[in-house]
Design a protein around this motif. Structure first.
Motif, mmCIF file in Angstrom:
data_model
loop_
_atom_site.group_PDB
_atom_site.id
_atom_site.type_symbol
_atom_site.label_atom_id
_atom_site.label_comp_id
_atom_site.label_asym_id
_atom_site.label_seq_id
_atom_site.Cartn_x
_atom_site.Cartn_y
_atom_site.Cartn_z
ATOM 1 N N GLU A 38 -2.548 12.937 17.946
ATOM 2 C CA GLU A 38 -3.680 12.547 16.944
ATOM 3 C C GLU A 38 -3.183 12.653 15.578
ATOM 4 O O GLU A 38 -3.970 11.799 14.698
ATOM 5 N N PHE A 39 -2.101 13.489 15.257
ATOM 6 C CA PHE A 39 -1.874 13.455 14.261
ATOM 7 C C PHE A 39 -0.415 13.024 13.636
ATOM 8 O O PHE A 39 0.122 13.098 12.374
ATOM 9 N N ALA A 40 0.595 12.807 14.575
ATOM 10 C CA ALA A 40 1.991 12.511 14.400
ATOM 11 C C ALA A 40 2.068 11.229 13.646
ATOM 12 O O ALA A 40 3.106 11.108 12.853
ATOM 13 N N PRO A 41 1.166 10.259 13.743
ATOM 14 C CA PRO A 41 1.429 9.015 12.988
ATOM 15 C C PRO A 41 1.351 9.300 11.274
ATOM 16 O O PRO A 41 1.700 8.446 10.520
ATOM 17 N N ALA A 42 0.775 10.491 11.002
ATOM 18 C CA ALA A 42 0.738 10.683 9.605
ATOM 19 C C ALA A 42 1.901 11.155 8.901
ATOM 20 O O ALA A 42 2.007 11.439 7.751
ATOM 21 N N TRP A 43 2.978 11.568 9.675
ATOM 22 C CA TRP A 43 4.264 12.053 9.260
ATOM 23 C C TRP A 43 5.008 10.937 8.689
ATOM 24 O O TRP A 43 5.168 9.815 9.439
ATOM 25 N N ILE A 44 5.674 11.046 7.585
ATOM 26 C CA ILE A 44 6.453 9.922 6.846
ATOM 27 C C ILE A 44 7.574 10.655 6.036
ATOM 28 O O ILE A 44 7.760 11.809 5.968
ATOM 29 N N ALA A 45 8.688 9.760 5.945
ATOM 30 C CA ALA A 45 9.763 10.309 5.004
ATOM 31 C C ALA A 45 9.071 10.693 3.655
ATOM 32 O O ALA A 45 8.224 9.743 2.917
ATOM 33 N N ALA A 46 9.832 11.788 3.091
ATOM 34 C CA ALA A 46 9.244 11.936 1.706
ATOM 35 C C ALA A 46 9.550 11.292 0.711
ATOM 36 O O ALA A 46 8.891 11.446 -0.552
ATOM 37 N N GLY A 47 10.506 10.402 0.836
ATOM 38 C CA GLY A 47 11.193 9.545 -0.443
ATOM 39 C C GLY A 47 11.968 10.133 -1.376
ATOM 40 O O GLY A 47 12.046 9.771 -2.327
ATOM 41 N N ILE A 48 12.606 11.150 -0.635
ATOM 42 C CA ILE A 48 13.811 11.698 -1.553
ATOM 43 C C ILE A 48 14.892 11.031 -1.556
ATOM 44 O O ILE A 48 15.374 10.381 -0.540
ATOM 45 N N PRO A 49 15.553 10.597 -2.924
ATOM 46 C CA PRO A 49 16.756 9.864 -2.856
ATOM 47 C C PRO A 49 17.787 10.267 -1.989
ATOM 48 O O PRO A 49 18.090 11.288 -1.759
ATOM 49 N N GLU A 50 18.375 9.030 -1.358
ATOM 50 C CA GLU A 50 19.637 9.463 -0.407
ATOM 51 C C GLU A 50 19.161 10.091 0.567
ATOM 52 O O GLU A 50 20.157 10.983 1.341
#
Length: 215
Positions: A38-50
């Motif tokens: 139900e919730f797993a698709p909301a996880w994304i990479a944080a966008g921290i450089p490298e």
């Protein structure tokens, strides 16, 4: 005061029906399993450089080593109706390789955010970043623990109205009042993990059984 007993009885009957229907409505949600389908698709990479790769498989998040940090962000906190006080966070974290923090979690406390550092500053430091502009190595929540690689470590955090508590492997490490104190994040890339997320530093980490519960 004058009233018609028949009219009053009718209104009373409608009021009773209203309260019965209200009680039959959907129950208030008390827990969320953030790695469930139900919730797993909301996880994304944080966008921290490298940062390293983020993968979710069989209910586990894997954070690959970054240069130096990797972050996983769950941005749906508000839209999912999760609380910002009187709630608990539970999860298990493993450091597969490396010797620095691996299960650090960033989370809301009222209108602010803080992080529980797990295994930082060379692999052993535990504490809250930040309180009164002092990070986990400087404030009164500073503690130390040995974290064996390739072993699951159980973490529980309780966010109360005026206090924070945190246990690691059932041992209490953080028990601090937040009343009258400034809460915030250590300046830098950890801010990209808000409103909720995990971070690792030059390590490979695994996270599982992420649960939020109302208190």
């Amino acid at each position: 005061m004058n009233f018609d007993i028949k009219s009053f009885g009718g209104r009373a009957a409608w009021l009773c029906l209203f309260f019965i229907l209200a009680q039959c409505g959907p129950p208030r949600r008390t827990e969320w399993h953030l790695l469930a389908d139900e919730f797993a698709p909301a996880w994304i990479a944080a966008g921290i450089p490298e940062e390293g790769a983020i993968t979710i498989h069989h209910g586990e998040i894997t954070l690959s080593p970054g240069q130096p940090m990797t972050g996983a962000q769950w941005a749906a906190w508000k839209s999912a109706g999760l609380p910002t006080s009187r709630y608990a966070i539970e999860y298990e974290a493993m450091r597969v390789e490396g010797n620095d923090f691996f299960g650090t979690v960033t989370f809301p406390v009222g209108d602010s955010y803080v992080s529980l550092v797990v295994g930082g500053w060379g692999g052993t430091l535990v504490g809250i970043s930040s309180i009164d502009d002092m990070d986990a190595s400087e404030n009164t929540t500073t503690g130390n623990a040995f974290f064996e690689n390739n072993r699951w470590h159980k973490i529980r955090i309780e966010v109360r109205d005026d206090e924070l508590r945190a246990w690691i492997n059932d041992k209490l490490f953080v028990n601090t009042s937040t009343r009258g104190h400034k809460l915030g994040l250590r300046a830098g890339d950890i801010e990209k993990c808000t409103p909720f997320g995990f971070a690792s530093y030059a390590t490979q980490a695994r996270i599982r059984q992420v649960q939020i519960r109302r208190l």
